[in-house]
Design a protein around this motif. Structure first.
Motif, PDB file in Angstrom:
ATOM      1  N   SER A 237      26.377  35.637 115.927  1.00 50.09           N
ATOM      2  CA  SER A 237      27.245  35.650 114.740  1.00 50.09           C
ATOM      3  C   SER A 237      26.427  35.640 113.445  1.00 50.09           C
ATOM      4  O   SER A 237      26.932  36.007 112.389  1.00 50.09           O
ATOM      5  CB  SER A 237      28.194  34.456 114.760  1.00 50.09           C
ATOM      6  OG  SER A 237      27.451  33.255 114.632  1.00 50.09           O
ATOM      7  N   THR A 238      25.160  35.258 113.541  1.00 52.14           N
ATOM      8  CA  THR A 238      24.344  35.216 112.315  1.00 52.14           C
ATOM      9  C   THR A 238      24.086  36.617 111.759  1.00 52.14           C
ATOM     10  O   THR A 238      23.911  36.783 110.563  1.00 52.14           O
ATOM     11  CB  THR A 238      22.978  34.520 112.552  1.00 52.14           C
ATOM     12  OG1 THR A 238      22.249  35.279 113.522  1.00 52.14           O
ATOM     13  CG2 THR A 238      23.155  33.100 113.036  1.00 52.14           C
TER      14      THR A 238
ATOM     15  N   GLN B  18      26.620  37.494 109.324  1.00 53.16           N
ATOM     16  CA  GLN B  18      26.564  36.630 108.127  1.00 53.16           C
ATOM     17  C   GLN B  18      25.524  37.158 107.128  1.00 53.16           C
ATOM     18  O   GLN B  18      25.710  37.070 105.919  1.00 53.16           O
ATOM     19  CB  GLN B  18      26.257  35.186 108.543  1.00 53.16           C
ATOM     20  CG  GLN B  18      26.540  34.207 107.416  1.00 53.16           C
ATOM     21  CD  GLN B  18      26.516  32.750 107.876  1.00 53.16           C
ATOM     22  OE1 GLN B  18      26.757  32.457 109.048  1.00 53.16           O
ATOM     23  NE2 GLN B  18      26.231  31.850 106.971  1.00 53.16           N
TER      24      GLN B  18
ATOM     25  N   THR C 100      32.850  34.080 106.213  1.00 52.75           N
ATOM     26  CA  THR C 100      32.587  34.208 107.657  1.00 52.75           C
ATOM     27  C   THR C 100      33.939  34.207 108.390  1.00 52.75           C
ATOM     28  O   THR C 100      34.989  33.958 107.781  1.00 52.75           O
ATOM     29  CB  THR C 100      31.765  33.029 108.185  1.00 52.75           C
ATOM     30  OG1 THR C 100      32.525  31.843 107.972  1.00 52.75           O
ATOM     31  CG2 THR C 100      30.416  32.910 107.499  1.00 52.75           C
TER      32      THR C 100
ATOM     33  N   SER D  84      26.651  38.647 103.084  1.00 47.10           N
ATOM     34  CA  SER D  84      26.065  38.129 101.849  1.00 47.10           C
ATOM     35  C   SER D  84      25.317  39.230 101.110  1.00 47.10           C
ATOM     36  O   SER D  84      25.433  39.360  99.890  1.00 47.10           O
ATOM     37  CB  SER D  84      25.151  36.934 102.148  1.00 47.10           C
ATOM     38  OG  SER D  84      24.240  37.264 103.159  1.00 47.10           O
TER      39      SER D  84
ATOM     40  N   ALA E 217      32.923  38.784 107.629  1.00 49.13           N
ATOM     41  CA  ALA E 217      32.020  39.019 108.759  1.00 49.13           C
ATOM     42  C   ALA E 217      32.828  39.475 109.971  1.00 49.13           C
ATOM     43  O   ALA E 217      33.738  38.773 110.412  1.00 49.13           O
ATOM     44  CB  ALA E 217      31.263  37.737 109.092  1.00 49.13           C
TER      45      ALA E 217
END
Ligand code: ADP
Ligand code: ASP
Ligand code: MG
Length: 402
Positions: free
Chosen positions: A71-72, A75, A96, A79, A134
């Motif tokens: 999931s990062t 993210q 998110t 941004s 996201a």
């Protein structure tokens, strides 16, 4: 004023230049007076790179931790895109999955969206913000991060479009629409102006990864206005909708799925209840079985072969080995060197001979068929992986899809 959801895939946000390209598309849409919700995937090959990083540490990490890691990627993208839009001088906020309130079930790595609390999102839209969300992620009832399966950002976008009653959901990718088959395999594949939800759902489920199959399922269920187009050209894309004006084509498209493994269980006692036992065992572990073939009993024995995804192979084999005595079979064999090639078209129902024509193309190319399965609007064959691209090309030619 319309509400538009725009989704950008990994290649569309791969580097700074591409991020600004997306920022321009988004702000142009906003300047035209629309409310805009943007869904983005992880940059370029980020998801694959993260998977490789995990494997360096642990060969079989828990799915929960895998979702935390994967999931990062998204993210990072939200941004960066928000920063690019800030730089262009527009009001923007990134969120998110959990901030938006994308609630999913707890099937880590392949979760389904249950509901979306869009209160926060609506508040941001009311403030005239461009909202960047996201993709691919949500939270379950324990407050843990989940992911929606590879390619799942498409589903995030369509789910948001449905929840917000958006006027349009645009899926921007690295091709300018849905083609008769993967244009990377067949150079002269033709772009489709329109395709029905049913046909697109079959194609996506059978390996055409241009759209995540659940996004199409969701689009159909909530009647979302969907289109697939390119983030790099202004070309008109492909519209996915309920009914297509064009005559029902015999074959609308061809899909290839290489994520397939075949398992054969040989020498099973030819008595009632064997298939029941085998497939219940797999179903209990959520292992999806696709094509199934059972031989006719001979000398009191029979064989059953079936396919699973490569990711499920190991677990399926383990279950079958552990239960060798209760199932009562002689031996187990398997291979990953198989691919599934499918033809899809709503017109098949009323046109006999479509399957025969597909088999003829394969015969002429001397490609052997291992397994066959059919439904109302598709025919699939399992063949040797090394011949998969060739098979797609000869079938594409046979049906004159160029
Ligand atoms: P994104 O990162 O934007 O989600 P994907 O790689 O998931 O992009 O999907 C786009 C890719 O899907 C294309 O590059 C193409 O190779 C592949 N593809 C497979 N089948 C088709 C098809 N029938 N039409 C268009 N693209 C297809
Ligand atoms: N980043 C995720 C993947 O690579 C989700 C997506 O791209 O849709 O599968
Ligand atoms: Mg995708």
């Amino acid at each position: 004023m319309s509400l538009i959801v725009q989704k950008f895939g990994g290649s569309s946000v791969a580097d700074a230049e591409r991020v600004f390209n997306v920022a321009n598309i988004v702000t142009d849409t906003y300047k035209a007076g629309n409310s805009v919700v943007v869904v983005v995937s992880a940059q370029g090959d980020t998801t694959d790179d993260l998977i490789a990083k995990a494997k360096e540490i642990n060969e079989s990490p828990s799915k929960r931790e895998m979702d935390m890691l994967l999931s990062t990627g998204e993210q990072i993208s939200i941004s960066l895109l928000a920063m690019a839009i800030e730089k262009l001088g527009f009001p923007v906020v990134s969120l998110t999955g959990w901030q938006v309130g994308v609630h999913t079930d707890s099937n880590y790595s392949n979760s389904r969206i249950r509901k979306i609390d869009h209160e926060r999102l609506q508040k941001e839209l009311d403030k005239k913000n461009i909202v960047i969300v996201a993709g691919f992620q949500g939270i379950n009832r324990y407050g843990d991060i989940t992911t929606l399966g590879r390619g799942g950002s498409d589903t995030s976008a369509v789910a948001l479009a449905a929840a917000l009653h958006a006027d349009l959901c645009e899926i921007y990718t690295d091709v300018d629409g849905v083609y008769t088959t993967d244009p990377r395999i067949v150079k002269n594949a033709a772009k489709l102006k329109e395709i029905t939800f049913d046909e697109m759902l079959e194609l996506a489920s059978l390996g055409a990864n241009v759209l995540h199959n659940r996004s199409v399922e969701m689009g159909k269920k909530y009647n979302v206005n969907m289109c697939v187009r390119s983030s790099l050209t202004r070309a008109e894309g492909t519209i996915v909708k309920e009914v297509v004006d064009m005559e029902k084509m015999m074959v609308r498209g061809i899909a290839k799925d290489s994520d397939v493994a075949r398992i054969s269980i040989c020498g099973i006692e030819d008595t009632p209840g064997k298939a029941f036992r085998i497939f219940t065992l797999l179903a209990k572990k959520s292992i999806n079985v696709d094509i199934i073939l059972q031989s006719i009993g001979r000398d009191g024995k029979k064989d059953i072969s079936f396919t699973v995804t490569e990711t499920n192979l190991e677990e399926a084999l383990r279950l079958l080995e552990e239960n060798k005595d209760t199932i009562a079979y002689e031996n187990l064999s398997w291979t990953k060197d198989v691919s599934k090639i499918s033809i899809v078209g709503a017109g098949m129902v009323s046109n006999p001979g479509v399957a025969a024509k597909m088999f003829e193309a394969l015969y002429e190319a001397q490609i052997n068929i291992n397994m066959i399965s059919t439904s109302e609007i598709k025919v699939s064959v399992l063949i040797d992986s090394a011949l998969a691209d060739k098979a797609v090309r000869v079938i594409h030619d046979k049906f004159d899809l160029a």
